[in-house]
Design a protein around this motif. Structure first.
Motif, PDB file in Angstrom:
ATOM      1  N   PRO A 182       9.296   9.846  -1.359  1.00  0.00           N
ATOM      2  CA  PRO A 182       7.707  10.713  -1.811  1.00  0.00           C
ATOM      3  C   PRO A 182       7.533  10.609  -3.356  1.00  0.00           C
ATOM      4  O   PRO A 182       8.407  10.257  -3.949  1.00  0.00           O
ATOM      5  N   PRO A 183       6.440  10.986  -3.657  1.00  0.00           N
ATOM      6  CA  PRO A 183       5.372  11.749  -3.058  1.00  0.00           C
ATOM      7  C   PRO A 183       4.458  10.536  -2.334  1.00  0.00           C
ATOM      8  O   PRO A 183       3.591  10.906  -1.568  1.00  0.00           O
ATOM      9  N   GLY A 184       4.575   9.359  -2.784  1.00  0.00           N
ATOM     10  CA  GLY A 184       3.704   8.217  -1.972  1.00  0.00           C
ATOM     11  C   GLY A 184       2.362   8.108  -2.552  1.00  0.00           C
ATOM     12  O   GLY A 184       1.366   7.579  -2.199  1.00  0.00           O
ATOM     13  N   VAL A 185       2.150   8.562  -3.636  1.00  0.00           N
ATOM     14  CA  VAL A 185       0.759   8.707  -4.699  1.00  0.00           C
ATOM     15  C   VAL A 185       1.047   7.404  -5.398  1.00  0.00           C
ATOM     16  O   VAL A 185       1.791   7.120  -5.985  1.00  0.00           O
ATOM     17  N   PRO A 186      -0.093   6.469  -5.309  1.00  0.00           N
ATOM     18  CA  PRO A 186       0.127   5.215  -6.032  1.00  0.00           C
ATOM     19  C   PRO A 186       0.206   5.687  -7.658  1.00  0.00           C
ATOM     20  O   PRO A 186      -0.650   6.258  -8.289  1.00  0.00           O
ATOM     21  N   LEU A 187       0.882   5.073  -8.304  1.00  0.00           N
ATOM     22  CA  LEU A 187       1.391   4.836  -9.664  1.00  0.00           C
ATOM     23  C   LEU A 187       0.342   3.868 -10.240  1.00  0.00           C
ATOM     24  O   LEU A 187      -0.319   4.241 -11.320  1.00  0.00           O
ATOM     25  N   LEU A 188       0.169   2.827  -9.771  1.00  0.00           N
ATOM     26  CA  LEU A 188      -0.776   1.744 -10.212  1.00  0.00           C
ATOM     27  C   LEU A 188      -1.384   0.915  -8.792  1.00  0.00           C
ATOM     28  O   LEU A 188      -0.627   0.946  -7.806  1.00  0.00           O
ATOM     29  N   CYS A 189      -2.485   0.717  -8.775  1.00  0.00           N
ATOM     30  CA  CYS A 189      -3.376  -0.062  -7.566  1.00  0.00           C
ATOM     31  C   CYS A 189      -3.465  -1.480  -8.145  1.00  0.00           C
ATOM     32  O   CYS A 189      -3.593  -1.897  -9.443  1.00  0.00           O
ATOM     33  N   PRO A 190      -3.710  -2.342  -7.324  1.00  0.00           N
ATOM     34  CA  PRO A 190      -4.114  -3.779  -7.734  1.00  0.00           C
ATOM     35  C   PRO A 190      -5.105  -3.816  -8.267  1.00  0.00           C
ATOM     36  O   PRO A 190      -6.052  -3.053  -8.105  1.00  0.00           O
ATOM     37  N   GLY A 191      -5.293  -4.695  -9.467  1.00  0.00           N
ATOM     38  CA  GLY A 191      -6.096  -5.022 -10.657  1.00  0.00           C
ATOM     39  C   GLY A 191      -6.356  -4.049 -11.870  1.00  0.00           C
ATOM     40  O   GLY A 191      -7.141  -4.115 -12.677  1.00  0.00           O
ATOM     41  N   GLU A 192      -5.423  -2.869 -11.760  1.00  0.00           N
ATOM     42  CA  GLU A 192      -5.201  -2.074 -12.871  1.00  0.00           C
ATOM     43  C   GLU A 192      -4.483  -2.578 -13.995  1.00  0.00           C
ATOM     44  O   GLU A 192      -3.280  -3.399 -13.837  1.00  0.00           O
TER      45      GLU A 192
END
Length: 68
Positions: free
Chosen positions: A36-46
């Motif tokens: 958990p928590p499953g909230v993205p730290l980074l997304c593709p392209g950032e």
């Protein structure tokens, strides 16, 4: 974080795995999150910032996938 590429472009771009120390300023090629928590730290392209690197280190990660 600053979006440099669209998520689609980053997902289909050539990529490589690099140590955290070499990932600063590069562009994430995959989603980085822990559960958990499953909230993205980074997304593709950032763009990978120093704050994101510190959080990734706190998650126990040693490498990240980045766009070549």
């Amino acid at each position: 974080p600053e979006t440099v590429l669209s998520p689609r472009a980053a997902l289909f771009a050539r990529r490589e795995r690099v140590p955290l120390a070499a990932a600063g300023g590069r562009i994430a090629a995959a989603t980085v999150s822990r559960c958990p928590p499953g909230v993205p730290l980074l997304c593709p392209g950032e763009r990978i910032t120093a704050a994101a690197l510190a959080a990734a280190k706190g998650y126990g990660l040693e490498e990240l996938e980045v766009v070549r």
